[in-house]
Design a protein around this motif. Structure first.
Motif, PDB file in Angstrom:
ATOM      1  N   LYS A  55      40.315  -2.167  14.018  1.00 34.58           N
ATOM      2  CA  LYS A  55      40.763  -1.633  12.721  1.00 34.58           C
ATOM      3  C   LYS A  55      41.040  -2.759  11.736  1.00 34.58           C
ATOM      4  O   LYS A  55      40.657  -2.685  10.558  1.00 34.58           O
ATOM      5  CB  LYS A  55      42.026  -0.780  12.893  1.00 34.58           C
ATOM      6  CG  LYS A  55      41.760   0.592  13.458  1.00 34.58           C
ATOM      7  CD  LYS A  55      43.056   1.391  13.560  1.00 34.58           C
ATOM      8  CE  LYS A  55      42.825   2.765  14.155  1.00 34.58           C
ATOM      9  NZ  LYS A  55      44.084   3.515  14.286  1.00 34.58           N
ATOM     10  N   LYS A  56      41.706  -3.826  12.259  1.00 31.74           N
ATOM     11  CA  LYS A  56      41.999  -4.973  11.386  1.00 31.74           C
ATOM     12  C   LYS A  56      40.710  -5.649  10.934  1.00 31.74           C
ATOM     13  O   LYS A  56      40.568  -6.027   9.770  1.00 31.74           O
ATOM     14  CB  LYS A  56      42.885  -5.977  12.120  1.00 31.74           C
ATOM     15  CG  LYS A  56      44.309  -5.528  12.275  1.00 31.74           C
ATOM     16  CD  LYS A  56      45.130  -6.544  13.040  1.00 31.74           C
ATOM     17  CE  LYS A  56      46.544  -6.049  13.284  1.00 31.74           C
ATOM     18  NZ  LYS A  56      47.322  -6.987  14.099  1.00 31.74           N
ATOM     19  N   ILE A  91      37.764  -4.230  10.719  1.00 28.09           N
ATOM     20  CA  ILE A  91      37.105  -3.314   9.776  1.00 28.09           C
ATOM     21  C   ILE A  91      37.768  -3.408   8.414  1.00 28.09           C
ATOM     22  O   ILE A  91      37.099  -3.472   7.378  1.00 28.09           O
ATOM     23  CB  ILE A  91      37.124  -1.868  10.318  1.00 28.09           C
ATOM     24  CG1 ILE A  91      36.198  -1.757  11.521  1.00 28.09           C
ATOM     25  CG2 ILE A  91      36.750  -0.863   9.239  1.00 28.09           C
ATOM     26  CD1 ILE A  91      36.313  -0.443  12.269  1.00 28.09           C
ATOM     27  N   GLN A  92      39.122  -3.414   8.408  1.00 28.65           N
ATOM     28  CA  GLN A  92      39.857  -3.496   7.147  1.00 28.65           C
ATOM     29  C   GLN A  92      39.553  -4.815   6.438  1.00 28.65           C
ATOM     30  O   GLN A  92      39.349  -4.846   5.213  1.00 28.65           O
ATOM     31  CB  GLN A  92      41.368  -3.367   7.389  1.00 28.65           C
ATOM     32  CG  GLN A  92      42.197  -3.278   6.130  1.00 28.65           C
ATOM     33  CD  GLN A  92      41.871  -2.040   5.298  1.00 28.65           C
ATOM     34  OE1 GLN A  92      41.692  -0.956   5.831  1.00 28.65           O
ATOM     35  NE2 GLN A  92      41.767  -2.215   4.000  1.00 28.65           N
ATOM     36  N   GLU A 148      36.835  -6.648   6.786  1.00 31.76           N
ATOM     37  CA  GLU A 148      35.453  -6.574   6.272  1.00 31.76           C
ATOM     38  C   GLU A 148      35.377  -5.655   5.068  1.00 31.76           C
ATOM     39  O   GLU A 148      34.643  -5.930   4.120  1.00 31.76           O
ATOM     40  CB  GLU A 148      34.502  -6.093   7.374  1.00 31.76           C
ATOM     41  CG  GLU A 148      34.243  -7.101   8.460  1.00 31.76           C
ATOM     42  CD  GLU A 148      33.565  -8.371   7.929  1.00 31.76           C
ATOM     43  OE1 GLU A 148      32.648  -8.252   7.080  1.00 31.76           O
ATOM     44  OE2 GLU A 148      33.963  -9.459   8.345  1.00 31.76           O
ATOM     45  N   GLN A 149      36.146  -4.562   5.118  1.00 31.89           N
ATOM     46  CA  GLN A 149      36.166  -3.636   3.997  1.00 31.89           C
ATOM     47  C   GLN A 149      36.748  -4.318   2.760  1.00 31.89           C
ATOM     48  O   GLN A 149      36.196  -4.199   1.660  1.00 31.89           O
ATOM     49  CB  GLN A 149      36.982  -2.400   4.369  1.00 31.89           C
ATOM     50  CG  GLN A 149      36.899  -1.271   3.371  1.00 31.89           C
ATOM     51  CD  GLN A 149      37.712  -0.057   3.834  1.00 31.89           C
ATOM     52  OE1 GLN A 149      38.492  -0.144   4.764  1.00 31.89           O
ATOM     53  NE2 GLN A 149      37.513   1.057   3.173  1.00 31.89           N
ATOM     54  N   ASP A 150      37.860  -5.027   2.950  1.00 29.32           N
ATOM     55  CA  ASP A 150      38.468  -5.760   1.823  1.00 29.32           C
ATOM     56  C   ASP A 150      37.502  -6.806   1.274  1.00 29.32           C
ATOM     57  O   ASP A 150      37.376  -6.984   0.056  1.00 29.32           O
ATOM     58  CB  ASP A 150      39.771  -6.422   2.263  1.00 29.32           C
ATOM     59  CG  ASP A 150      40.878  -5.411   2.524  1.00 29.32           C
ATOM     60  OD1 ASP A 150      40.725  -4.231   2.121  1.00 29.32           O
ATOM     61  OD2 ASP A 150      41.894  -5.796   3.155  1.00 29.32           O
ATOM     62  N   LYS A 151      36.827  -7.498   2.187  1.00 24.24           N
ATOM     63  CA  LYS A 151      35.864  -8.522   1.794  1.00 24.24           C
ATOM     64  C   LYS A 151      34.710  -7.889   1.015  1.00 24.24           C
ATOM     65  O   LYS A 151      34.277  -8.407  -0.021  1.00 24.24           O
ATOM     66  CB  LYS A 151      35.351  -9.203   3.060  1.00 24.24           C
ATOM     67  CG  LYS A 151      34.589 -10.445   2.849  1.00 24.24           C
ATOM     68  CD  LYS A 151      34.320 -11.039   4.238  1.00 24.24           C
ATOM     69  CE  LYS A 151      33.313 -12.128   4.219  1.00 24.24           C
ATOM     70  NZ  LYS A 151      32.983 -12.613   5.549  1.00 24.24           N
ATOM     71  N   ALA A 152      34.236  -6.740   1.530  1.00 25.15           N
ATOM     72  CA  ALA A 152      33.140  -6.052   0.845  1.00 25.15           C
ATOM     73  C   ALA A 152      33.598  -5.556  -0.519  1.00 25.15           C
ATOM     74  O   ALA A 152      32.855  -5.647  -1.520  1.00 25.15           O
ATOM     75  CB  ALA A 152      32.642  -4.893   1.700  1.00 25.15           C
ATOM     76  N   LEU A 153      34.811  -5.000  -0.609  1.00 24.84           N
ATOM     77  CA  LEU A 153      35.336  -4.531  -1.901  1.00 24.84           C
ATOM     78  C   LEU A 153      35.489  -5.696  -2.886  1.00 24.84           C
ATOM     79  O   LEU A 153      35.178  -5.558  -4.077  1.00 24.84           O
ATOM     80  CB  LEU A 153      36.675  -3.821  -1.711  1.00 24.84           C
ATOM     81  CG  LEU A 153      36.598  -2.387  -1.184  1.00 24.84           C
ATOM     82  CD1 LEU A 153      38.000  -1.836  -0.930  1.00 24.84           C
ATOM     83  CD2 LEU A 153      35.870  -1.489  -2.153  1.00 24.84           C
ATOM     84  N   SER A 154      35.957  -6.835  -2.355  1.00 22.92           N
ATOM     85  CA  SER A 154      36.088  -8.016  -3.234  1.00 22.92           C
ATOM     86  C   SER A 154      34.715  -8.429  -3.735  1.00 22.92           C
ATOM     87  O   SER A 154      34.549  -8.759  -4.925  1.00 22.92           O
ATOM     88  CB  SER A 154      36.714  -9.178  -2.491  1.00 22.92           C
ATOM     89  OG  SER A 154      38.051  -8.914  -2.219  1.00 22.92           O
ATOM     90  N   ARG A 211      33.617  -5.859  -6.288  1.00 19.62           N
ATOM     91  CA  ARG A 211      34.374  -6.046  -7.541  1.00 19.62           C
ATOM     92  C   ARG A 211      33.841  -7.253  -8.308  1.00 19.62           C
ATOM     93  O   ARG A 211      33.663  -7.201  -9.538  1.00 19.62           O
ATOM     94  CB  ARG A 211      35.846  -6.219  -7.252  1.00 19.62           C
ATOM     95  CG  ARG A 211      36.536  -4.923  -6.952  1.00 19.62           C
ATOM     96  CD  ARG A 211      38.032  -5.097  -6.799  1.00 19.62           C
ATOM     97  NE  ARG A 211      38.634  -3.840  -6.380  1.00 19.62           N
ATOM     98  CZ  ARG A 211      39.539  -3.709  -5.456  1.00 19.62           C
ATOM     99  NH1 ARG A 211      39.994  -4.785  -4.829  1.00 19.62           N
ATOM    100  NH2 ARG A 211      40.018  -2.532  -5.163  1.00 19.62           N
TER     101      ARG A 211
END
Length: 180
Positions: free
Chosen positions: A126-127, A129-130, A132-138, A141
């Motif tokens: 989960k961490k 994924i989170q 990677e998700q944060d990295k992808a969102l950054s 953005r």
């Protein structure tokens, strides 16, 4: 009676003659010899035979007593073996129950460890994924800001490159209030 016998022998008329072996005196001599021989036979024949029979009876009685004692000893030993076997069986059952109990405890420990490990793996996933998700969102953005600045440059007809414009676009994309 003896006088009757003597009178008959003296008369000679075919009566009792003690010295005639063919006559009726034979019975008397036989009884007399038997009476004289009985003490010797008792001493020499009947005594040893009687002692031998008595010894045989005594030996048999001792053998029977020894057999009965051996039988009683064997019965006692069998009873002791049965008691020992029962105790050994009870001890084996106790050990088996203890082994089962330890196995169940160990099973629960293994299951608990596996659950903890699985939970830790899920949390790490989960961490990751989170992250990677944060990295992808950054990255998204940053790309949106670049595209927004490029679009604004196209709309305005000039190049938008100032640092203030970049911060304004980033705050709009991030969903926060624009910086004045």
């Amino acid at each position: 009676m003896f006088q009757l016998l003597v009178l008959t022998a003296e008369s000679g008329d075919g009566g009792l003659d003690f010295f005639d072996p063919a006559g009726s005196g034979n019975l008397i001599w036989t009884l007399l010899i038997f009476a004289l021989a009985v003490p010797f036979m008792w001493k020499l024949v009947f005594g040893p035979v009687t002692r031998a029979l008595q010894e045989r009876d005594d030996h048999q009685a001792r053998a029977i007593a020894a057999a009965e004692k051996a039988s009683a000893d064997a019965e006692r030993a069998r009873a002791q073996v049965e008691v020992a076997l029962g105790e050994a069986h009870a001890e084996a059952q106790k050990l088996l129950a203890g082994a089962r109990e330890r196995a169940e405890v160990r099973e629960q420990e293994i299951i608990g460890d596996a659950k903890e490990e699985a939970t830790a793996m899920v949390e790490n996933a989960k961490k990751a994924i989170q992250a990677e998700q944060d990295k992808a969102l950054s990255a998204i953005r940053a790309e949106v800001v670049e595209l927004s600045l490029a679009a604004a440059s196209q709309v305005l007809g000039r190049e938008v490159t100032s640092e203030d414009d970049r911060r304004l676009a980033e705050s709009v994309v991030a969903g926060s209030q624009p910086i004045a």
